[in-house]
Design a protein around this motif. Structure first.
Motif, PDB file in Angstrom:
ATOM      1  N   HIS A  74      46.541  36.283  47.836  1.00  0.00           N
ATOM      2  CA  HIS A  74      46.000  35.364  47.638  1.00  0.00           C
ATOM      3  C   HIS A  74      44.585  35.612  46.496  1.00  0.00           C
ATOM      4  O   HIS A  74      44.585  36.894  46.866  1.00  0.00           O
ATOM      5  CB  HIS A  74      45.546  34.763  48.549  1.00  0.00           C
ATOM      6  N   CYS A  75      44.068  34.398  45.832  1.00  0.00           N
ATOM      7  CA  CYS A  75      42.531  34.687  45.686  1.00  0.00           C
ATOM      8  C   CYS A  75      41.284  34.653  46.553  1.00  0.00           C
ATOM      9  O   CYS A  75      41.890  33.928  47.468  1.00  0.00           O
ATOM     10  CB  CYS A  75      42.625  33.692  44.383  1.00  0.00           C
ATOM     11  N   ILE A  76      40.568  35.567  46.766  1.00  0.00           N
ATOM     12  CA  ILE A  76      39.481  36.164  47.728  1.00  0.00           C
ATOM     13  C   ILE A  76      39.092  35.720  47.603  1.00  0.00           C
ATOM     14  O   ILE A  76      37.430  35.095  48.004  1.00  0.00           O
ATOM     15  CB  ILE A  76      39.576  37.669  47.991  1.00  0.00           C
ATOM     16  N   ALA A  77      38.146  34.145  46.859  1.00  0.00           N
ATOM     17  CA  ALA A  77      37.144  32.959  46.262  1.00  0.00           C
ATOM     18  C   ALA A  77      37.798  31.725  47.802  1.00  0.00           C
ATOM     19  O   ALA A  77      38.715  31.747  47.913  1.00  0.00           O
ATOM     20  CB  ALA A  77      37.386  32.823  45.162  1.00  0.00           C
ATOM     21  N   ASP A  92      43.508  28.496  47.211  1.00  0.00           N
ATOM     22  CA  ASP A  92      45.006  29.154  48.428  1.00  0.00           C
ATOM     23  C   ASP A  92      46.232  29.767  46.898  1.00  0.00           C
ATOM     24  O   ASP A  92      47.223  29.628  47.094  1.00  0.00           O
ATOM     25  CB  ASP A  92      45.597  27.945  48.622  1.00  0.00           C
ATOM     26  N   LYS A  93      45.552  29.872  45.507  1.00  0.00           N
ATOM     27  CA  LYS A  93      46.159  30.369  44.822  1.00  0.00           C
ATOM     28  C   LYS A  93      46.736  31.577  44.261  1.00  0.00           C
ATOM     29  O   LYS A  93      46.088  32.225  45.125  1.00  0.00           O
ATOM     30  CB  LYS A  93      45.236  30.233  43.478  1.00  0.00           C
ATOM     31  N   THR A  94      48.041  32.370  44.879  1.00  0.00           N
ATOM     32  CA  THR A  94      48.368  33.671  44.527  1.00  0.00           C
ATOM     33  C   THR A  94      48.917  33.927  43.000  1.00  0.00           C
ATOM     34  O   THR A  94      49.294  34.901  43.505  1.00  0.00           O
ATOM     35  CB  THR A  94      49.604  33.330  44.859  1.00  0.00           C
ATOM     36  N   THR A  95      48.341  33.243  41.964  1.00  0.00           N
ATOM     37  CA  THR A  95      48.799  34.268  40.860  1.00  0.00           C
ATOM     38  C   THR A  95      47.557  34.871  40.734  1.00  0.00           C
ATOM     39  O   THR A  95      46.704  34.893  39.765  1.00  0.00           O
ATOM     40  CB  THR A  95      48.550  33.296  39.517  1.00  0.00           C
ATOM     41  N   THR A  96      47.369  36.149  41.235  1.00  0.00           N
ATOM     42  CA  THR A  96      45.955  36.692  41.051  1.00  0.00           C
ATOM     43  C   THR A  96      46.283  37.831  40.343  1.00  0.00           C
ATOM     44  O   THR A  96      47.401  38.034  39.459  1.00  0.00           O
ATOM     45  CB  THR A  96      45.683  37.525  42.759  1.00  0.00           C
ATOM     46  N   VAL A  97      45.427  38.658  39.674  1.00  0.00           N
ATOM     47  CA  VAL A  97      45.062  39.359  39.021  1.00  0.00           C
ATOM     48  C   VAL A  97      43.510  40.588  39.726  1.00  0.00           C
ATOM     49  O   VAL A  97      42.987  40.262  40.400  1.00  0.00           O
ATOM     50  CB  VAL A  97      44.578  39.707  37.350  1.00  0.00           C
ATOM     51  N   PHE A  98      44.109  41.840  39.827  1.00  0.00           N
ATOM     52  CA  PHE A  98      42.959  42.458  40.015  1.00  0.00           C
ATOM     53  C   PHE A  98      42.178  43.303  39.308  1.00  0.00           C
ATOM     54  O   PHE A  98      42.938  43.127  37.888  1.00  0.00           O
ATOM     55  CB  PHE A  98      43.727  44.283  40.574  1.00  0.00           C
ATOM     56  N   PRO A 122      41.023  40.600  43.994  1.00  0.00           N
ATOM     57  CA  PRO A 122      42.579  39.798  43.571  1.00  0.00           C
ATOM     58  C   PRO A 122      41.776  38.136  43.589  1.00  0.00           C
ATOM     59  O   PRO A 122      41.270  37.664  44.294  1.00  0.00           O
ATOM     60  CB  PRO A 122      43.275  39.755  44.470  1.00  0.00           C
ATOM     61  N   LEU A 123      41.624  38.665  42.403  1.00  0.00           N
ATOM     62  CA  LEU A 123      40.844  36.740  41.429  1.00  0.00           C
ATOM     63  C   LEU A 123      42.239  36.094  40.784  1.00  0.00           C
ATOM     64  O   LEU A 123      42.906  36.424  39.949  1.00  0.00           O
ATOM     65  CB  LEU A 123      39.552  36.613  40.672  1.00  0.00           C
ATOM     66  N   CYS A 124      42.144  34.438  40.869  1.00  0.00           N
ATOM     67  CA  CYS A 124      42.427  33.716  39.784  1.00  0.00           C
ATOM     68  C   CYS A 124      41.581  33.726  39.111  1.00  0.00           C
ATOM     69  O   CYS A 124      40.794  33.913  38.284  1.00  0.00           O
ATOM     70  CB  CYS A 124      43.000  32.612  40.580  1.00  0.00           C
ATOM     71  N   THR A 125      42.801  32.992  37.922  1.00  0.00           N
ATOM     72  CA  THR A 125      42.038  33.102  36.637  1.00  0.00           C
ATOM     73  C   THR A 125      40.787  31.596  36.704  1.00  0.00           C
ATOM     74  O   THR A 125      39.796  32.241  35.661  1.00  0.00           O
ATOM     75  CB  THR A 125      43.330  32.791  35.627  1.00  0.00           C
ATOM     76  N   ASN A 126      40.539  30.926  36.705  1.00  0.00           N
ATOM     77  CA  ASN A 126      39.597  30.066  37.260  1.00  0.00           C
ATOM     78  C   ASN A 126      38.218  30.585  37.805  1.00  0.00           C
ATOM     79  O   ASN A 126      37.643  30.851  37.070  1.00  0.00           O
ATOM     80  CB  ASN A 126      40.277  28.468  37.782  1.00  0.00           C
ATOM     81  N   HIS A 127      38.199  31.183  39.116  1.00  0.00           N
ATOM     82  CA  HIS A 127      37.786  32.272  39.697  1.00  0.00           C
ATOM     83  C   HIS A 127      37.339  33.400  38.460  1.00  0.00           C
ATOM     84  O   HIS A 127      36.073  33.509  38.761  1.00  0.00           O
ATOM     85  CB  HIS A 127      37.559  32.574  41.038  1.00  0.00           C
ATOM     86  N   ILE A 128      37.905  33.810  38.132  1.00  0.00           N
ATOM     87  CA  ILE A 128      37.680  34.925  37.710  1.00  0.00           C
ATOM     88  C   ILE A 128      36.733  35.194  36.260  1.00  0.00           C
ATOM     89  O   ILE A 128      35.562  35.389  36.131  1.00  0.00           O
ATOM     90  CB  ILE A 128      38.327  36.389  36.992  1.00  0.00           C
ATOM     91  N   HIS A 129      37.007  33.332  35.700  1.00  0.00           N
ATOM     92  CA  HIS A 129      36.685  33.188  34.508  1.00  0.00           C
ATOM     93  C   HIS A 129      34.844  32.184  35.369  1.00  0.00           C
ATOM     94  O   HIS A 129      34.069  32.731  33.821  1.00  0.00           O
ATOM     95  CB  HIS A 129      37.000  31.834  34.513  1.00  0.00           C
ATOM     96  N   ARG A 165      28.409  31.337  37.635  1.00  0.00           N
ATOM     97  CA  ARG A 165      28.742  30.313  38.593  1.00  0.00           C
ATOM     98  C   ARG A 165      29.165  31.038  39.808  1.00  0.00           C
ATOM     99  O   ARG A 165      28.328  29.656  40.769  1.00  0.00           O
ATOM    100  CB  ARG A 165      30.167  29.107  37.944  1.00  0.00           C
ATOM    101  N   ILE A 166      29.655  31.799  40.386  1.00  0.00           N
ATOM    102  CA  ILE A 166      29.677  32.361  41.697  1.00  0.00           C
ATOM    103  C   ILE A 166      29.441  33.635  41.713  1.00  0.00           C
ATOM    104  O   ILE A 166      29.441  34.310  40.725  1.00  0.00           O
ATOM    105  CB  ILE A 166      31.471  31.605  41.804  1.00  0.00           C
ATOM    106  N   THR A 167      28.631  33.568  42.333  1.00  0.00           N
ATOM    107  CA  THR A 167      28.571  35.433  43.246  1.00  0.00           C
ATOM    108  C   THR A 167      29.162  36.407  44.256  1.00  0.00           C
ATOM    109  O   THR A 167      30.302  35.337  44.622  1.00  0.00           O
ATOM    110  CB  THR A 167      27.090  35.105  43.184  1.00  0.00           C
ATOM    111  N   PHE A 168      28.659  37.265  44.768  1.00  0.00           N
ATOM    112  CA  PHE A 168      29.506  38.306  45.264  1.00  0.00           C
ATOM    113  C   PHE A 168      30.028  37.152  46.547  1.00  0.00           C
ATOM    114  O   PHE A 168      30.141  37.175  48.084  1.00  0.00           O
ATOM    115  CB  PHE A 168      29.009  39.109  46.123  1.00  0.00           C
ATOM    116  N   GLN A 169      28.203  36.116  46.948  1.00  0.00           N
ATOM    117  CA  GLN A 169      28.602  35.265  47.894  1.00  0.00           C
ATOM    118  C   GLN A 169      29.960  34.359  48.548  1.00  0.00           C
ATOM    119  O   GLN A 169      29.733  33.287  49.180  1.00  0.00           O
ATOM    120  CB  GLN A 169      27.167  34.921  48.547  1.00  0.00           C
ATOM    121  N   ASP A 170      30.057  33.673  47.656  1.00  0.00           N
ATOM    122  CA  ASP A 170      31.395  33.210  47.200  1.00  0.00           C
ATOM    123  C   ASP A 170      32.452  33.765  47.219  1.00  0.00           C
ATOM    124  O   ASP A 170      33.658  32.734  47.023  1.00  0.00           O
ATOM    125  CB  ASP A 170      31.409  31.384  46.225  1.00  0.00           C
ATOM    126  N   ILE A 171      33.046  34.496  47.437  1.00  0.00           N
ATOM    127  CA  ILE A 171      33.929  35.477  47.711  1.00  0.00           C
ATOM    128  C   ILE A 171      34.156  36.157  49.085  1.00  0.00           C
ATOM    129  O   ILE A 171      33.222  36.746  49.396  1.00  0.00           O
ATOM    130  CB  ILE A 171      33.952  36.404  46.199  1.00  0.00           C
TER     131      ILE A 171
END
Length: 745
Positions: free
Chosen positions: A665-668, A672-678, A713-720, A726-732
């Motif tokens: 799972h994406c840790i954002a 609920d996305k599971t297509t994540t990259v480390f 592990p983050l999905c494409t949208n949240h690593i973007h 737009r998001i920080t460590f506080q949103d993860i």
């Protein structure tokens, strides 16, 4: 590009996000509470003794409040789950704070982080505290409040603070809240909230070190992972007593110096007297405090400083850095506040008059504009004359060849309107010309023999009356004296307005000072050199550790820094310098980094990516993340927000890893996305081997070093969004993964 990387095995539970959330068909359609609804819910627990009771059981543990809290911290549009089990734990007082904490230790330093479950409760508590205290805070309290951010504080200083003479900023020695501070904070909270469970929850957060308030540091209000969501609101509550004392001092000084005693001034001075009453101004943003005096002596500022320091040290038990808490002249010295430089200057500095060269250029432009208008008017008259002759020639030929025109439809009205509009324009142009009116007036009034009495007696009365009316119309429309008088009056008014404007500006320069806000160019350039955007000669250069990223990620990393800088310093007077640093140094450093990655030249990289740094997605659609040159030119002081500083983006880089780990799972938050990259975290201070407490940019925050080399592990949208800031460590949710033994991938 990365063929083999050594990474630590990350064991992540695919169900860690759903351990306290259960799906509900009714609540999936539920909307979060508005501020008015939340305030009504809080006021329902207000007693006659001016206190709030049972807020934790009745409000914080309310399903609607927890749902709203989860919606506030969610990184997705909808948070479709509701914490049923969490509601029961809170209402039965079984919630274990320590079990919801996660500790990361590296190189002897540790960082305690809350998991997503605890973050929801913390956000609910923050919402309740905001509903209780927000309207009770003083007007100069900024930070941690809706619509009361950095830019709002800067606007207050620009518009309200006039004629400052002396000012000082309160500096704190780096220290954390200890047990005594926590007890005093809870005592302040108990004045309004009589709820033991609520107070005990705040104490447990401090005991578990998941809530840490450090004064004198550089990480409050910057979105860094070591900051808890309750830091801002609790700091405002702690400083509320101090704010009220400053407010009373301001009102007392303003009341004593409100009116001017004319006996002391004298009755003969009149309007030449410029009275500057003594006023005290104050602005506080979290732990940054600025106090200024207007119209007073330095002794008043020194006395005010002693009272402020005494109130902070004795009343709040805080450690003030007295060496750096010094009084400065507002006119001759700059002072740092909110990451910007403030100074009192003349109004002509903020709005300088046009130079002689600019005036000459403007006059030349107006002359050229007038010449072009005359040429256009002459060309239009020539074209109309040619077109009219063609029409009349065509009509004359038709009349000679036949008995008349025969049309299936009538165009007489249209032709008449066209010729009428032409005639009206010609008449207006003629009446607007003084020379032509004077020539025709001379011609029509020369040899006025009909004005003689013996001639008028011999003529018919109708002819005399008609002549008199004609003379009146000629004198009314063609008399150049009246037209010349109108033009002279218009010119005289313009000259008077210019003189009044000049005199007003001169008087203001002699009697008034305004606040000029500048971006700290020296610190920005030092940060640019520290990150190695430029070489020792100040020219853009590539950054080596970014070569391992994808092309789009490289551009997004640069774009996140550029947009943070532009948003943060858009209210500054020297914003053009920041625009130059972004448009030149950052843009071409990004181009050179892309060129080094693909082993090409700068010209080839510009030809491929363009100066706007375009990239293409999987569908072949171009995307622009970096601010374009036109977009940068159009930016200015238009928005009032509380932008995050560039610290968290500038000192961080995340590198994509080649891994064969199973999908997780994406840790954002609530993704609920599971297509994540480390992605591996690389901190700037560790990459440069620099001690943040010695060789670092003054005022620049530092991400806690325990997160260095950690994998996310983050999905494409949240690593973007993470790259763009737009998001920080506080949103993860950093508690979603655990690190174990090393292995190779």
């Amino acid at each position: 590009m990365l063929t083999s990387l050594c990474m630590r095995r990350i064991i992540t539970s695919n169900t860690h996000k759903l351990t306290f959330f259960h799906s509900s068909p009714k609540l999936e359609q539920q909307q979060p509470l508005t501020r008015t609804q939340l305030k009504t819910l809080v006021l329902n627990n207000y007693t006659n003794a001016t206190n709030f009771t049972n807020l934790f059981q009745n409000v914080v543990a309310s399903p609607s409040v927890l749902f709203t809290a989860s919606h506030n911290i969610s990184t997705t549009q909808n948070a479709p789950f509701h914490p049923y089990s969490l509601v029961q734990e809170l209402r039965e007082n079984r919630f274990d704070v320590a079990a919801c904490c996660f500790t990361i230790t590296q190189n002897g330093s540790s960082l305690v982080l809350p998991n997503l479950k605890l973050k929801v409760v913390i956000e609910a508590v923050r919402m309740v505290l905001e509903a209780v205290y927000d309207e009770r805070f003083v007007t100069f309290c900024y930070g941690g409040r809706v619509g009361m951010g950095r830019h709002t504080a800067i606007r207050y200083l620009k518009n309200t603070l006039q004629n400052p003479t002396w000012w000082f900023t309160v500096r704190f020695k780096p220290h954390r809240f200890e047990h005594a501070h926590v007890e005093k904070l809870c005592f302040f909270v108990e004045r309004k909230i009589k709820d033991c469970v609520f107070i005990d929850f705040i104490k447990r957060l401090f005991e578990c070190k998941v809530l840490v308030i450090e004064l004198g540091g550089n990480w409050l209000g910057k979105g860094l992972p070591q900051e808890c969501g309750l830091c801002s609101i609790l700091m405002n509550v702690y400083f509320d007593v101090f704010d009220k004392e400053i407010q009373e001092t301001r009102l007392r000084e303003n009341q004593e110096n409100r009116e001017l005693d004319m006996k002391m001034v004298g009755s003969g001075l009149g309007s030449d007297v410029f009275y500057k009453p003594v006023k005290v101004y104050a602005v506080r943003y979290l732990d940054e405090i600025l106090v200024a005096t207007s119209g007073g002596s330095k002794l008043l500022a020194m006395d005010l400083k002693m009272k402020v320091v005494k109130s902070l040290e004795l009343g709040l038990s805080l450690r003030v850095d007295k060496l750096n808490t010094a009084i400065h002249s507002a006119v001759s010295e700059k002072i740092e506040f909110l990451g910007m430089e403030l100074q009192a200057v003349l109004p002509s500095v903020l709005h300088p008059p046009m130079s002689e060269k600019a005036i000459r250029a403007r006059k030349k432009y107006l002359r050229q504009k007038e010449v072009r208008a005359i040429e256009f008017r002459n060309a239009r008259a020539r074209n109309r004359r040619i077109l009219g002759l063609k029409i009349f020639n065509h009509a004359y030929k038709k009349m000679k060849q036949s008995d008349g025109f025969k049309f299936d439809f009538s165009i007489e009205n249209e032709v008449r309107e066209i010729f009428k509009s032409w005639a009206d324009e010609v008449v207006q142009e003629f009446l607007g010309s003084v020379d032509e009116c004077q020539e025709w007036h001379r011609s029509l009034t020369a040899g006025d023999f009909l004005s003689l009495r013996h001639i008028r007696d011999q003529l018919p009365p109708d002819l005399v009356v008609a002549y008199d009316k004609f003379e009146e119309q000629v004198d009314k429309h063609l008399n150049p004296v009246k037209l010349r008088k109108v033009i002279e009056d218009k010119e005289r008014k313009e000259n008077q307005e210019e003189e009044q404007k000049y005199s007003k500006g001169t008087v203001e320069d002699l009697t008034r000072f305004c606040i000029k806000v500048d971006a700290p160019v020296g610190l920005i350039r030092k940060a640019v050199r520290l990150v190695a955007f430029t070489n020792h000669m100040g020219r853009p250069r590539p950054i080596d550790f970014l070569v391992a990223l994808e092309d789009a990620d490289i551009i997004k990393w640069y774009a996140g820094i550029a947009r943070r800088w532009l948003d943060f310093f858009c209210c500054c007077h020297n914003f053009k310098v920041v625009k130059t640093i972004v448009s030149y140094h950052l843009r071409f450093s990004c181009i050179l980094t892309l060129a080094e990655k693909h082993e090409s030249t700068k010209r080839e990289a510009i030809k491929h990516f363009s100066k706007d740094l375009k990239v293409y997605d999987m569908n072949g659609i171009d995307e622009i993340h970096f601010p374009t040159e036109k977009e940068v030119k159009m930016m200015g002081d238009r928005n009032l927000s509380d932008p995050k500083p560039v610290d968290g983006v500038l000192s961080l880089a995340t590198v994509r890893l080649a891994s064969d780990e199973p999908p997780t799972h994406c840790i954002a938050h609530f993704c609920d996305k599971t297509t994540t990259v480390f992605y591996r975290v690389r901190l700037l201070q560790n990459s440069l081997n620099v001690n943040p407490f010695e060789k670092w940019v003054q005022g620049m925050g530092v991400i806690h070093e325990s997160l260095n080399q950690k994998c996310l592990p983050l999905c494409t949208n949240h690593i973007h969004d993470f790259y763009l800031g737009r998001i920080t460590f506080q949103d993860i949710d950093l508690c979603g993964c655990r690190l174990t033994d090393d292995c190779c991938c």
